[in-house]
Design a protein around this motif. Sequence first.
Motif, PDB file in Angstrom:
ATOM      1  N   ALA A   1     -31.831  83.153  22.110  1.00 44.43           N
ATOM      2  CA  ALA A   1     -32.574  82.165  22.892  1.00 44.43           C
ATOM      3  C   ALA A   1     -34.008  82.634  23.134  1.00 44.43           C
ATOM      4  N   ASP A   2     -34.172  83.903  23.462  1.00 43.75           N
ATOM      5  CA  ASP A   2     -35.504  84.446  23.737  1.00 43.75           C
ATOM      6  C   ASP A   2     -36.409  84.316  22.517  1.00 43.75           C
ATOM      7  N   LEU A   3     -35.878  84.668  21.360  1.00 36.91           N
ATOM      8  CA  LEU A   3     -36.664  84.556  20.119  1.00 36.91           C
ATOM      9  C   LEU A   3     -37.044  83.099  19.843  1.00 36.91           C
ATOM     10  N   LEU A   4     -36.108  82.192  20.068  1.00 41.19           N
ATOM     11  CA  LEU A   4     -36.372  80.775  19.805  1.00 41.19           C
ATOM     12  C   LEU A   4     -37.364  80.192  20.803  1.00 41.19           C
ATOM     13  N   PHE A   5     -37.282  80.589  22.076  1.00 44.66           N
ATOM     14  CA  PHE A   5     -38.270  80.124  23.048  1.00 44.66           C
ATOM     15  C   PHE A   5     -39.673  80.556  22.610  1.00 44.66           C
ATOM     16  N   ALA A   6     -39.810  81.812  22.216  1.00 48.02           N
ATOM     17  CA  ALA A   6     -41.119  82.317  21.784  1.00 48.02           C
ATOM     18  C   ALA A   6     -41.619  81.549  20.560  1.00 48.02           C
ATOM     19  N   GLU A   7     -40.725  81.294  19.605  1.00 46.48           N
ATOM     20  CA  GLU A   7     -41.106  80.560  18.394  1.00 46.48           C
ATOM     21  C   GLU A   7     -41.481  79.119  18.725  1.00 46.48           C
ATOM     22  N   GLY A   8     -40.715  78.500  19.604  1.00 47.75           N
ATOM     23  CA  GLY A   8     -40.971  77.106  19.970  1.00 47.75           C
ATOM     24  C   GLY A   8     -42.302  76.928  20.673  1.00 47.75           C
ATOM     25  N   PHE A   9     -42.601  77.808  21.638  1.00 39.26           N
ATOM     26  CA  PHE A   9     -43.882  77.701  22.349  1.00 39.26           C
ATOM     27  C   PHE A   9     -45.053  77.991  21.413  1.00 39.26           C
ATOM     28  N   ALA A  10     -44.863  78.929  20.461  1.00 38.41           N
ATOM     29  CA  ALA A  10     -45.917  79.214  19.482  1.00 38.41           C
ATOM     30  C   ALA A  10     -46.166  77.990  18.598  1.00 38.41           C
ATOM     31  N   ALA A  11     -45.088  77.319  18.182  1.00 35.98           N
ATOM     32  CA  ALA A  11     -45.223  76.112  17.357  1.00 35.98           C
ATOM     33  C   ALA A  11     -45.934  75.003  18.132  1.00 35.98           C
ATOM     34  N   ALA A  12     -45.629  74.901  19.431  1.00 34.41           N
ATOM     35  CA  ALA A  12     -46.285  73.884  20.260  1.00 34.41           C
ATOM     36  C   ALA A  12     -47.775  74.166  20.387  1.00 34.41           C
ATOM     37  N   ARG A  13     -48.135  75.447  20.488  1.00 38.40           N
ATOM     38  CA  ARG A  13     -49.567  75.793  20.592  1.00 38.40           C
ATOM     39  C   ARG A  13     -50.303  75.499  19.291  1.00 38.40           C
ATOM     40  N   ARG A  14     -49.612  75.660  18.167  1.00 43.13           N
ATOM     41  CA  ARG A  14     -50.269  75.421  16.870  1.00 43.13           C
ATOM     42  C   ARG A  14     -50.427  73.936  16.578  1.00 43.13           C
ATOM     43  N   GLY A  15     -49.485  73.131  17.065  1.00 48.94           N
ATOM     44  CA  GLY A  15     -49.499  71.709  16.739  1.00 48.94           C
ATOM     45  C   GLY A  15     -49.952  70.870  17.916  1.00 48.94           C
ATOM     46  N   VAL A  16     -49.398  69.679  17.994  1.00 42.70           N
ATOM     47  CA  VAL A  16     -49.716  68.772  19.089  1.00 42.70           C
ATOM     48  C   VAL A  16     -48.967  69.264  20.332  1.00 42.70           C
ATOM     49  N   ALA A  17     -49.680  69.405  21.429  1.00 43.72           N
ATOM     50  CA  ALA A  17     -49.064  69.923  22.654  1.00 43.72           C
ATOM     51  C   ALA A  17     -47.926  69.019  23.117  1.00 43.72           C
ATOM     52  N   LEU A  18     -46.881  69.634  23.661  1.00 46.04           N
ATOM     53  CA  LEU A  18     -45.777  68.868  24.231  1.00 46.04           C
ATOM     54  C   LEU A  18     -46.241  68.159  25.500  1.00 46.04           C
ATOM     55  N   PRO A  19     -45.631  67.033  25.858  1.00 44.98           N
ATOM     56  CA  PRO A  19     -45.917  66.425  27.159  1.00 44.98           C
ATOM     57  C   PRO A  19     -45.651  67.436  28.278  1.00 44.98           C
ATOM     58  N   ARG A  20     -46.426  67.342  29.353  1.00 44.30           N
ATOM     59  CA  ARG A  20     -46.352  68.336  30.419  1.00 44.30           C
ATOM     60  C   ARG A  20     -44.941  68.474  30.978  1.00 44.30           C
ATOM     61  N   GLU A  21     -44.268  67.350  31.199  1.00 41.59           N
ATOM     62  CA  GLU A  21     -42.925  67.400  31.783  1.00 41.59           C
ATOM     63  C   GLU A  21     -41.961  68.161  30.886  1.00 41.59           C
ATOM     64  N   GLU A  22     -42.060  67.921  29.595  1.00 37.50           N
ATOM     65  CA  GLU A  22     -41.168  68.583  28.644  1.00 37.50           C
ATOM     66  C   GLU A  22     -41.494  70.072  28.551  1.00 37.50           C
ATOM     67  N   HIS A  23     -42.783  70.390  28.497  1.00 40.76           N
ATOM     68  CA  HIS A  23     -43.221  71.784  28.435  1.00 40.76           C
ATOM     69  C   HIS A  23     -42.698  72.540  29.661  1.00 40.76           C
ATOM     70  N   LEU A  24     -42.817  71.930  30.840  1.00 40.95           N
ATOM     71  CA  LEU A  24     -42.353  72.562  32.070  1.00 40.95           C
ATOM     72  C   LEU A  24     -40.848  72.769  32.060  1.00 40.95           C
ATOM     73  N   PHE A  25     -40.112  71.809  31.546  1.00 45.29           N
ATOM     74  CA  PHE A  25     -38.655  71.927  31.480  1.00 45.29           C
ATOM     75  C   PHE A  25     -38.259  73.177  30.689  1.00 45.29           C
TER      76      PHE A  25
END
Length: 202
Positions: free
Chosen positions: A23-47
């Motif tokens: 899970a930790d590795l995937l969270f890091a990968e997911g947030f990195a992908a979000a920074r590279r692409g279109v930002a997630l909506p704030r509510e989803e990012h916070l979740f």
Amino acid sequence: AARARAILRLAALHSRRGDFHRADLLFAEGFAAARRGVALPREEHLFFLNGHAAMKAVIGEHAQAVRLCEEGLRLAGRARHRSLQEVALNLRATRANVALRTYDYEGALRDFESALRIAESIGSPANQATVLNNLGVLHSQCDRYPQAIAAFTEAERTCLRLDEGPSLASVHGNLAMVHAKVGDFAAMESALGEGDRLIPAV
């Protein structure tokens, strides 16, 4: 954004299953992908930030948990939307629990009290009961027994309104422990009896 969202959802699933390393590795990968692409909506990012912070707290990576909580609270800002306020409440509660585990009692008290104010303002009795129970634990650890009993008693009343059996059993157990510490064994036995009645027979 779609790829980041899929990775982060997978991370949350692994976290719920207890596979924290994956899970930790995937969270890091997911947030990195979000920074590279279109930002997630704030509510989803916070979740997802909230989920990652809670997981870091569970596995004892306290500094990382606090960093994620603070990142989430900055992102939440002074949100008025109920769902964002609830995430802010959870982030404060996570940070408070980390402070409690690391003996920063004043920091824990500030965050628990702030989380309680949010729970009251959004009308969330389930969150109120949880935070009150944690406040009772904090006061008990600091030998502030009257405050602990008051917090647990208020948590008990809130749970009774919700018909929350498992949560109420936990509160009764905590109340019994504090009553024992102050030598009120009749109250201790009463709390244990109340809690025992809520535990399903095996």
